[in-house]
Design an enzyme around this catalytic site. Structure first.
Site, PDB file in Angstrom:
ATOM      1  CB  SER A  74      28.012  85.700  39.040  1.00 46.36           C
ATOM      2  OG  SER A  74      29.804  85.476  39.362  1.00 46.36           O
ATOM      3  CB  CYS A  75      28.268  90.594  41.323  1.00 43.45           C
ATOM      4  SG  CYS A  75      26.369  91.114  41.170  1.00 43.45           S
ATOM      5  CG  LEU A  76      26.462  89.972  47.695  1.00 41.34           C
ATOM      6  CD1 LEU A  76      26.985  88.608  48.276  1.00 41.34           C
ATOM      7  CD2 LEU A  76      26.290  91.166  48.456  1.00 41.34           C
ATOM      8  N   GLY A 132      23.459  90.467  41.813  1.00 41.38           N
ATOM      9  CA  GLY A 132      22.972  90.741  40.227  1.00 41.38           C
ATOM     10  C   GLY A 132      23.104  92.117  39.728  1.00 41.38           C
ATOM     11  CD1 TRP A 147      28.373  84.689  48.157  1.00 42.57           C
ATOM     12  CD2 TRP A 147      29.147  83.303  46.829  1.00 42.57           C
ATOM     13  NE1 TRP A 147      29.162  83.941  49.110  1.00 42.57           N
ATOM     14  CE2 TRP A 147      29.796  82.726  48.404  1.00 42.57           C
ATOM     15  CE3 TRP A 147      29.513  82.332  45.986  1.00 42.57           C
ATOM     16  CZ2 TRP A 147      30.409  81.702  48.501  1.00 42.57           C
ATOM     17  CZ3 TRP A 147      30.191  81.135  46.212  1.00 42.57           C
ATOM     18  CH2 TRP A 147      30.660  80.938  47.616  1.00 42.57           C
TER      19      TRP A 147
END
Length: 153
Positions: A112-114, A116, A141
């Protein structure tokens, strides 16, 4: 089985059958996560995976982003620019640096990240290193916090 016609000289039917059998074996071994077709996970799927404790969630945002905005509970932070090296570390060094057991190449991983973009790159990196059960949370996120906030209302 349908008859197979091979246009390549010197390749017998037995070779073609062996290749097809190998593909069937690969296809048959795919379950939930599959590197042949890595997939995105939804918010609900990720919640279920985390509750099952059968997945390692790796947040690939920079450390300052985690400190400033927060993280998904149960995730570990390995910034994208460290990921390739981290996944190749020996288990002792990985545990010392990230305070978690290093995943094996067959462990289920979700990145995961902010939003995608970096998690997709992370998934591609893991696949290139031989990890065979990887997915990414494309909503990241931003989506997670939106759903979590609305569920708590």
């Amino acid at each position: 089985m349908l008859p197979v016609f091979c246009a390549v000289r010197g390749v017998g039917l037995r070779s073609v059958e062996t290749a097809v059998g190998g593909l069937k074996s690969i296809w048959g071994s795919c379950q939930n996560c599959c590197t042949i077709f890595p997939k995105d996970v939804t918010y609900r799927e990720l919640k279920n995976l985390l509750n099952s404790k059968k997945v390692m969630l790796i947040d690939v945002r920079d450390s300052w982003e985690i400190l400033e905005y927060g993280k998904i509970s149960g995730s570990i932070n390995i910034p994208l620019d460290e990921l390739g090296e981290a996944l190749q570390m020996n288990p002792r060094d990985f545990k010392e640096k990230y305070h978690e057991v290093k995943p094996s190449k067959s462990d289920s991983l979700v990145f995961s990240c902010l939003a995608g973009v970096r998690s997709k790159k992370a998934m591609d990196t893991a696949v290139s290193l031989g990890f065979n059960s990887v997915q990414h949370y494309a909503g990241g996120w931003k989506e997670w916090i939106k759903y979590e906030f609305s569920e708590k209302k």
